[in-house]
Write an enzyme that holds these catalytic residues in place. Structure first.
Site, PDB file in Angstrom:
ATOM      1  N   GLY A  73       0.802  -1.224   0.000  1.00 39.24           N
ATOM      2  CA  GLY A  73       0.000   0.000   0.000  1.00 39.24           C
ATOM      3  C   GLY A  73       0.833   1.272   0.000  1.00 39.24           C
ATOM      4  O   GLY A  73       0.377   2.320   0.422  1.00 39.24           O
ATOM      5  N   LEU A  74       2.065   1.170  -0.509  1.00 47.28           N
ATOM      6  CA  LEU A  74       2.916   2.370  -0.546  1.00 47.28           C
ATOM      7  C   LEU A  74       2.681   3.193  -1.809  1.00 47.28           C
ATOM      8  O   LEU A  74       3.275   4.241  -1.986  1.00 47.28           O
ATOM      9  CB  LEU A  74       4.397   1.968  -0.503  1.00 47.28           C
ATOM     10  CG  LEU A  74       4.925   1.412   0.821  1.00 47.28           C
ATOM     11  CD1 LEU A  74       6.382   1.012   0.684  1.00 47.28           C
ATOM     12  CD2 LEU A  74       4.768   2.459   1.922  1.00 47.28           C
ATOM     13  N   ASP A  95      -5.111  -1.837 -10.018  1.00 52.84           N
ATOM     14  CA  ASP A  95      -3.888  -1.155 -10.462  1.00 52.84           C
ATOM     15  C   ASP A  95      -3.845  -1.006 -11.978  1.00 52.84           C
ATOM     16  O   ASP A  95      -3.262  -0.062 -12.494  1.00 52.84           O
ATOM     17  CB  ASP A  95      -2.645  -1.924 -10.014  1.00 52.84           C
ATOM     18  CG  ASP A  95      -2.324  -1.618  -8.557  1.00 52.84           C
ATOM     19  OD1 ASP A  95      -2.431  -0.444  -8.171  1.00 52.84           O
ATOM     20  OD2 ASP A  95      -1.984  -2.551  -7.819  1.00 52.84           O
ATOM     21  N   ILE A 106       5.977 -15.283   0.685  1.00 50.77           N
ATOM     22  CA  ILE A 106       6.232 -16.600   0.081  1.00 50.77           C
ATOM     23  C   ILE A 106       5.662 -16.653  -1.331  1.00 50.77           C
ATOM     24  O   ILE A 106       6.295 -17.113  -2.263  1.00 50.77           O
ATOM     25  CB  ILE A 106       5.599 -17.705   0.955  1.00 50.77           C
ATOM     26  CG1 ILE A 106       6.400 -17.817   2.254  1.00 50.77           C
ATOM     27  CG2 ILE A 106       5.566 -19.040   0.216  1.00 50.77           C
ATOM     28  CD1 ILE A 106       5.866 -18.826   3.232  1.00 50.77           C
ATOM     29  N   THR A 132      14.329   0.488   5.209  1.00 51.98           N
ATOM     30  CA  THR A 132      14.788   0.383   3.819  1.00 51.98           C
ATOM     31  C   THR A 132      15.996  -0.544   3.726  1.00 51.98           C
ATOM     32  O   THR A 132      16.072  -1.410   2.843  1.00 51.98           O
ATOM     33  CB  THR A 132      15.148   1.787   3.278  1.00 51.98           C
ATOM     34  OG1 THR A 132      14.011   2.621   3.392  1.00 51.98           O
ATOM     35  CG2 THR A 132      15.612   1.730   1.837  1.00 51.98           C
ATOM     36  N   CYS A 176     -24.965   0.424 -14.062  1.00 52.27           N
ATOM     37  CA  CYS A 176     -25.153  -1.027 -14.043  1.00 52.27           C
ATOM     38  C   CYS A 176     -26.251  -1.407 -13.038  1.00 52.27           C
ATOM     39  O   CYS A 176     -27.424  -1.241 -13.345  1.00 52.27           O
ATOM     40  CB  CYS A 176     -23.843  -1.740 -13.770  1.00 52.27           C
ATOM     41  SG  CYS A 176     -23.861  -3.415 -14.429  1.00 52.27           S
ATOM     42  N   LEU A 177     -25.911  -1.851 -11.837  1.00 53.66           N
ATOM     43  CA  LEU A 177     -26.975  -2.124 -10.873  1.00 53.66           C
ATOM     44  C   LEU A 177     -27.794  -0.853 -10.620  1.00 53.66           C
ATOM     45  O   LEU A 177     -29.015  -0.922 -10.432  1.00 53.66           O
ATOM     46  CB  LEU A 177     -26.390  -2.657  -9.559  1.00 53.66           C
ATOM     47  CG  LEU A 177     -27.442  -3.039  -8.516  1.00 53.66           C
ATOM     48  CD1 LEU A 177     -28.240  -4.259  -8.953  1.00 53.66           C
ATOM     49  CD2 LEU A 177     -26.807  -3.296  -7.159  1.00 53.66           C
ATOM     50  N   PHE A 195     -28.521   1.433 -12.765  1.00 55.47           N
ATOM     51  CA  PHE A 195     -29.442   1.512 -13.908  1.00 55.47           C
ATOM     52  C   PHE A 195     -30.622   0.571 -13.660  1.00 55.47           C
ATOM     53  O   PHE A 195     -31.785   0.928 -13.822  1.00 55.47           O
ATOM     54  CB  PHE A 195     -28.660   1.114 -15.169  1.00 55.47           C
ATOM     55  CG  PHE A 195     -29.458   0.688 -16.371  1.00 55.47           C
ATOM     56  CD1 PHE A 195     -29.776   1.615 -17.362  1.00 55.47           C
ATOM     57  CD2 PHE A 195     -29.843  -0.643 -16.558  1.00 55.47           C
ATOM     58  CE1 PHE A 195     -30.484   1.215 -18.496  1.00 55.47           C
ATOM     59  CE2 PHE A 195     -30.545  -1.044 -17.681  1.00 55.47           C
ATOM     60  CZ  PHE A 195     -30.869  -0.106 -18.652  1.00 55.47           C
ATOM     61  N   HIS A 237     -20.562   0.262 -17.748  1.00 53.60           N
ATOM     62  CA  HIS A 237     -19.772   0.993 -16.742  1.00 53.60           C
ATOM     63  C   HIS A 237     -18.894   2.035 -17.436  1.00 53.60           C
ATOM     64  O   HIS A 237     -17.747   1.740 -17.770  1.00 53.60           O
ATOM     65  CB  HIS A 237     -18.842   0.024 -16.002  1.00 53.60           C
ATOM     66  CG  HIS A 237     -19.535  -0.926 -15.098  1.00 53.60           C
ATOM     67  ND1 HIS A 237     -19.833  -0.630 -13.790  1.00 53.60           N
ATOM     68  CD2 HIS A 237     -19.982  -2.189 -15.302  1.00 53.60           C
ATOM     69  CE1 HIS A 237     -20.424  -1.668 -13.222  1.00 53.60           C
ATOM     70  NE2 HIS A 237     -20.533  -2.628 -14.120  1.00 53.60           N
ATOM     71  N   GLU A 293     -17.334   4.364 -16.243  1.00 50.54           N
ATOM     72  CA  GLU A 293     -16.200   4.802 -15.405  1.00 50.54           C
ATOM     73  C   GLU A 293     -14.869   4.168 -15.799  1.00 50.54           C
ATOM     74  O   GLU A 293     -13.822   4.707 -15.467  1.00 50.54           O
ATOM     75  CB  GLU A 293     -16.488   4.537 -13.925  1.00 50.54           C
ATOM     76  CG  GLU A 293     -16.588   3.084 -13.489  1.00 50.54           C
ATOM     77  CD  GLU A 293     -17.999   2.498 -13.561  1.00 50.54           C
ATOM     78  OE1 GLU A 293     -18.808   2.981 -14.388  1.00 50.54           O
ATOM     79  OE2 GLU A 293     -18.278   1.540 -12.806  1.00 50.54           O
TER      80      GLU A 293
HETATM   81  N1  GLN Z   1     -25.806  -7.535 -10.286  1.00 53.25           N
HETATM   82  C1  GLN Z   1     -26.181  -6.937 -11.525  1.00 53.25           C
HETATM   83  C2  GLN Z   1     -26.021  -7.903 -12.684  1.00 53.25           C
HETATM   84  O1  GLN Z   1     -25.366  -8.889 -12.563  1.00 53.25           O
HETATM   85  C3  GLN Z   1     -25.394  -5.673 -11.792  1.00 53.25           C
HETATM   86  C4  GLN Z   1     -23.946  -5.927 -11.997  1.00 53.25           C
HETATM   87  C5  GLN Z   1     -23.100  -4.702 -11.814  1.00 53.25           C
HETATM   88  O2  GLN Z   1     -23.547  -3.695 -11.275  1.00 53.25           O
HETATM   89  N2  GLN Z   1     -21.850  -4.775 -12.241  1.00 53.25           N
HETATM   90  O3  GLN Z   1     -26.539  -7.659 -13.745  1.00 53.25           O
END
Ligand code: GLN
Length: 552
Positions: free
Chosen positions: A27-28, A84, A160, A202, A391-392, A394, A515, A517
């Site tokens: 977490g650095l 990441d 490990i 370090t 997504c959800l 929506f 999505h 984003e």
């Molecule tokens: N759970 C919902 C689906 O499977 C929405 C998935 C999500 O929001 N990534 O359709």
């Protein structure tokens, strides 16, 4: 049969490799440091890519709990990967593939499949050389065609699980010409009680790295402040590297400022010189500068967004937060995100929502908090508050509208309530037979067709958009007719699938089955996020105009 081909890699083809390890603790922010260095190399004219190694046994991040590991980031090819990779895509503005996230699960699965296929011709199959060979092959394939490949090993040296990877990197460096590989070790430099920068952690961590046969070329010290010259000298002496190979990584206000800090420290220049690329680099005055311009935009004003979700963890919704920041850069405002616990909405939701200028209901899985999310949608819809459902989110907007505007009592998603009288959201037909959880959703990039003269069209400025998906459920076609002639319209579709919804006569009410984003970048904000913040600002302007009318 093995699914992946083996390659005959020729080192003379010449990618350069930056191997990044971490010491003392995780977490650095070694990923951000690495990505920032990559950004600067890109600005200097080079093709840069990145590989993230996650030494866990999961094949990919798809089945992992965001509470433990942060969000699952989705790539164009549908890869469900470590967050990441999201940072690498945002910092480098390059698209990655699933092959850029190496996990122990992937590596072992492939080697064991080959063993079962008889490909090892009776040999004993071992971590060295078979697993290490597979790791090296994966790194080389991911780097193919690029000038510089950054390879970040997750976790901390000494774990490990990370050992086979460090051994693979040691061999890799041995096989490459010396100037092709640079080892960067990122460690922690804490302060003592009397305000002294302490190098002992370090030193111990570098000792550990060396016991594995690796010698760092560069050490980056994470510290609250810049490392003092005497601290750098001490690290150099005890870790056997030149003083000018020790760099500071002080706390900065915003991760997007890390490249500016790395540049100031001269790490990018050091890397270029090590690789013999300094001559080929664009002269400093000609290097791309948009990044600096974007991330140092003057901010005038603040916007408060309520994120009605399941996890109160910054990392769980990382790409959403970043998308809001990108919109903020574009519009010159700070966007503050306030988490509202969806499962506690009943108690105090209105206050929490009333304090915010906009509401986002993000993606998610499972029942917890769904009623709270539905309430948040209703609040935004009824009170003309700018809303974005992802997504959800929506799907919950569809459920809310079905229940409260169409009067379909008990409407729900079949995911949450199998016995709902109105499954307005139902499982995707191709998912009926799916039993495995990993990698089986509707994933990755798909095109959405956008209806002209809609908000979605205005946002994307096009009759189609291409965005990333990760879902198992969708709007049930049996209910399409209920939405005909309603102010809620589906303005984006993919065949028979509903992809975007919007509400007429509302300042901003948008839901996306995809999505957006995951494709937002600094300097290239995602349209739905930009639109959300723009709508807030437009609303504020309206209010100001209204006030002026009153006072005049
Ligand atoms: N759970 C919902 C689906 O499977 C929405 C998935 C999500 O929001 N990534 O359709």
């Amino acid at each position: 049969m093995p699914t992946e081909p083996e390659t005959n890699y020729d080192p003379s083809l010449g990618s350069k490799f930056i191997f990044v390890t971490g010491g003392v603790m995780s977490g650095l922010g070694k990923g951000i440091t690495a990505a920032s260095t990559g950004r600067l190399l890109k600005n200097a004219g080079f093709d840069v890519t990145a590989v993230k190694i996650d030494p866990y046994l999961n094949v990919d991040a798809g089945t992992m709990n965001p509470y433990q590991h942060g969000e699952v980031y989705v790539l164009e090819d549908g890869g469900e990967v470590d967050l990441d990779l999201g940072n690498y895509e945002r910092f480098l503005d390059e698209e990655m593939t699933s092959e850029h996230n190496i996990t122990t699960g992937k590596t072992y699965q492939h080697v064991i499949e080959k063993e079962r296929a008889g490909d090892y011709l009776g040999k004993t199959v071992q971590i060295i050389p078979h697993i290490t060979d597979d790791i090296k092959r994966r790194i080389r394939e991911a780097a193919e065609g690029t000038d510089v490949c950054i390879v970040e090993v997750g976790g901390t040296v000494g774990d490990i699980e990370g050992m086979p990877y460090l051994e693979a990197l040691r061999q890799f460096a041995h096989e490459e010409p010396e100037e092709n590989v640079l080892f960067v070790h990122v460690t922690l430099v804490p302060y003592s009680k009397n305000g002294e920068q302490k190098t002992k952690p370090t030193q111990h961590s570098v000792k550990e790295v060396r016991s594995i046969g690796l010698q760092p070329d560069v050490i980056v010290g994470r510290c609250e402040d810049k490392l003092e010259p005497s601290t750098k000298e001490k690290i150099a002496l005890f870790c056997d590297i030149p003083t000018d190979a020790v760099f500071s990584n002080p706390d900065v206000e915003d991760v997007y400022h890390v490249p500016l800090m790395v540049e100031e420290e001269g790490l990018d220049q050091y890397v270029l010189e090590h690789f013999g690329l300094a001559e080929e680099a664009l002269p400093e005055g000609e290097r791309a500068n948009e990044w600096r311009d974007v991330v140092t935009t003057e901010k005038d004003g603040e916007v408060d967004v309520a994120l009605v979700g399941k996890y109160d963890l910054e990392d769980a919704y990382m790409s959403i937060r970043e998308s809001l920041k990108h919109a903020g850069f574009e519009l010159g405002v700070d966007v503050n995100v306030h988490w509202v616990a969806a499962d506690e909405m009943a108690d105090h939701h209105t206050e929490r929502l009333q304090e915010s200028d906009a509401v986002i209901v993000p993606g998610g899985f499972g029942m917890r908090g769904t009623e709270g999310k539905i309430e948040a949608v209703r609040y935004a819809r009824e009170n003309d508050v700018p809303f974005l459902g992802l997504c959800l989110g929506f799907q919950m907007a569809v459920v809310e509208y079905a229940r409260n505007a169409l009067g379909l009592e008990g409407a729900h998603s079949a995911e949450m309530d199998e016995d709902t009288p109105h499954p307005v959201i139902d499982i995707l037909p191709e998912q009926y037979e799916v039993e495995n959880m990993g990698g089986t959703m509707r994933l990755g990039e798909h095109t959405t067709v956008i209806e002209p003269e809609t908000l979605a069209y205005e946002l994307y400025g096009d009759t189609s958009c291409s965005e990333r998906h990760r879902h198992r459920y969708e709007v049930n076609p049996e209910y399409f007719e209920h939405f005909e002639d309603e102010p809620l319209v589906f303005s984006g579709t993919a065949g028979n699938r509903m992809e975007i919804l919007e509400l007429e006569d509302h300042p901003y009410f948008l839901g996306t089955q995809f999505h957006p984003e995951y494709k937002s970048r600094p300097g290239r904000p995602s349209p739905p996020f930009l639109g959300l913040i723009e709508a807030v600002l437009a609303g504020e302007r309206d209010e100001i105009e209204y006030d002026e009318e009153v006072t005049h």
